[in-house]
Design a protein around this motif. Structure first.
Motif, short mmCIF file in Angstrom:
data_model
loop_
_atom_site.label_atom_id
_atom_site.label_comp_id
_atom_site.label_asym_id
_atom_site.label_seq_id
_atom_site.Cartn_x
_atom_site.Cartn_y
_atom_site.Cartn_z
N ALA A 1 0.83 -1.21 0.00
CA ALA A 1 0.00 0.00 0.00
C ALA A 1 0.86 1.26 0.00
CB ALA A 1 -0.93 -0.01 1.21
N ALA A 2 1.97 1.23 0.74
CA ALA A 2 2.88 2.38 0.75
C ALA A 2 3.51 2.58 -0.62
CB ALA A 2 3.95 2.18 1.82
N CYS B 1 2.21 1.70 -3.46
CA CYS B 1 1.13 2.18 -4.31
C CYS B 1 0.97 3.70 -4.18
CB CYS B 1 -0.16 1.45 -3.93
SG CYS B 1 -1.58 1.87 -4.95
N LYS B 2 0.99 4.17 -2.97
CA LYS B 2 0.82 5.61 -2.73
C LYS B 2 1.99 6.40 -3.31
CE LYS B 2 -0.03 8.95 0.96
NZ LYS B 2 -0.26 9.13 2.43
N ARG B 3 3.22 5.94 -3.07
CA ARG B 3 4.39 6.71 -3.51
C ARG B 3 4.52 6.71 -5.03
NH1 ARG B 3 9.63 3.24 -2.66
NH2 ARG B 3 10.65 5.27 -2.57
N GLY C 1 1.89 6.99 -6.94
CA GLY C 1 0.76 7.76 -7.45
C GLY C 1 -0.37 6.91 -8.00
N ALA D 1 -2.68 5.20 -5.91
CA ALA D 1 -3.55 4.84 -4.79
C ALA D 1 -5.02 4.74 -5.15
CB ALA D 1 -3.36 5.84 -3.65
#
Length: 276
Positions: A150-151, A153-155, A157, A159
């Motif tokens: 998940a981290a 995925c967020k970094r 872009g 998410a």
């Protein structure tokens, strides 16, 4: 002592335990300096090493007992993207890029993708990055691995286009609410229980993501018969396999009604099976 001197000394020290001693030393020093390896090689080799020496020598000592470079850096490049990794996930490897390329060659632009045993999320996120209209779900039995995915995925872009869910294909009803997918990716455990592994794998990567029974096929036996309820009409499943497992896994797939083709990795070894 200059940066170049420190790297040379470290590479000599690492040469007894690493086949990539010089590269390891360069990557660790670049990390300590906070620059890319290429920039360090171009501009920093004559700098004084002393302000950074204690931190660098600590990393070199850890690498000397086979701790993976990716763990020491906290990141690993895969398919042109950088992924955070920890001992809770397998380190993404270049061999697995064969799966991503096969997926990109076949997936519709708006594919719905399932990544089984997502780990760091590398397979799913690499596909989504290159298919801007695709969406996906990554599952894993490890809550710690899902946090890393998940981290990442967020970094990257992504998410809004991916979910990460805790699930195990060994538990009844695990797929009941997932729906059907155009593309299923799976790099399952496939190492034989008594296989001899390099210490940087055996001692530092999660055993649950590596080992799959005496012949390495336990997870394929569990997953393949369940694919029918996961694939949408015309859907494709892509499995990573060990270099000697093509015949055995192909047999399991054909017994479940799938047509099978194979992709080789850059070393020419069987690496990905495509099931339709």
């Amino acid at each position: 002592m200059t940066v170049a001197d420190a790297i040379r000394t470290a590479a000599e020290h690492l040469s007894t335990t690493s086949d990539t001693a010089r590269l390891d030393a360069e990557l660790l020093m670049a990390n300590v300096l906070g620059v890319s390896r290429s920039l360090m090689l171009l501009t920093r080799m004559r700098d004084e090493a002393e302000p950074h020496l204690a931190v660098f020598e600590n990393l070199v000592s850890r690498r000397a007992v086979c701790e993976p470079v990716a763990h020491l850096l906290g990141v690993q490049e895969f398919f042109g993207l950088e992924f955070a990794v920890t001992p809770d996930t397998l380190i993404p490897r270049g061999d697995s890029e064969t799966m991503v390329q096969a997926a990109l060659d076949a997936a519709p632009a708006d594919a719905r993708v399932l990544d089984m045993g997502t780990g760091s999320g590398a397979l799913l996120l690499a596909v989504l990055h290159h298919c801007p209209s695709a969406t996906g779900i990554g599952i894993d039995s490890s809550a710690a691995a899902l946090d890393i995915a998940a981290a990442n995925c967020k970094r990257l872009g992504l998410a809004g286009r991916a979910q990460f869910l805790r699930a195990s294909w060994l538990e009844e009803g695990w797929a009941d609410r997932l729906g059907a997918f155009d593309l299923v990716l799976c790099n399952p455990p496939y190492v034989e229980t008594d296989a001899v592994l390099d210490p940087d794998v055996r001692d530092y990567e999660p055993a649950a993501a590596l080992f799959a029974g005496p012949d390495g096929l336990d997870d394929y036996r569990a997953i393949v018969p369940q694919l029918g309820k996961l694939l949408a009409p015309g859907g494709l499943a892509i499995f990573e396999i060990g270099a000697t497992q093509e015949e055995a896994v192909t047999g399991l797939a054909r017994d479940s009604g799938f047509a099978v083709t194979m992709r080789r990795d850059l070393a020419g070894r069987p690496r990905a099976l495509l099931l339709r």
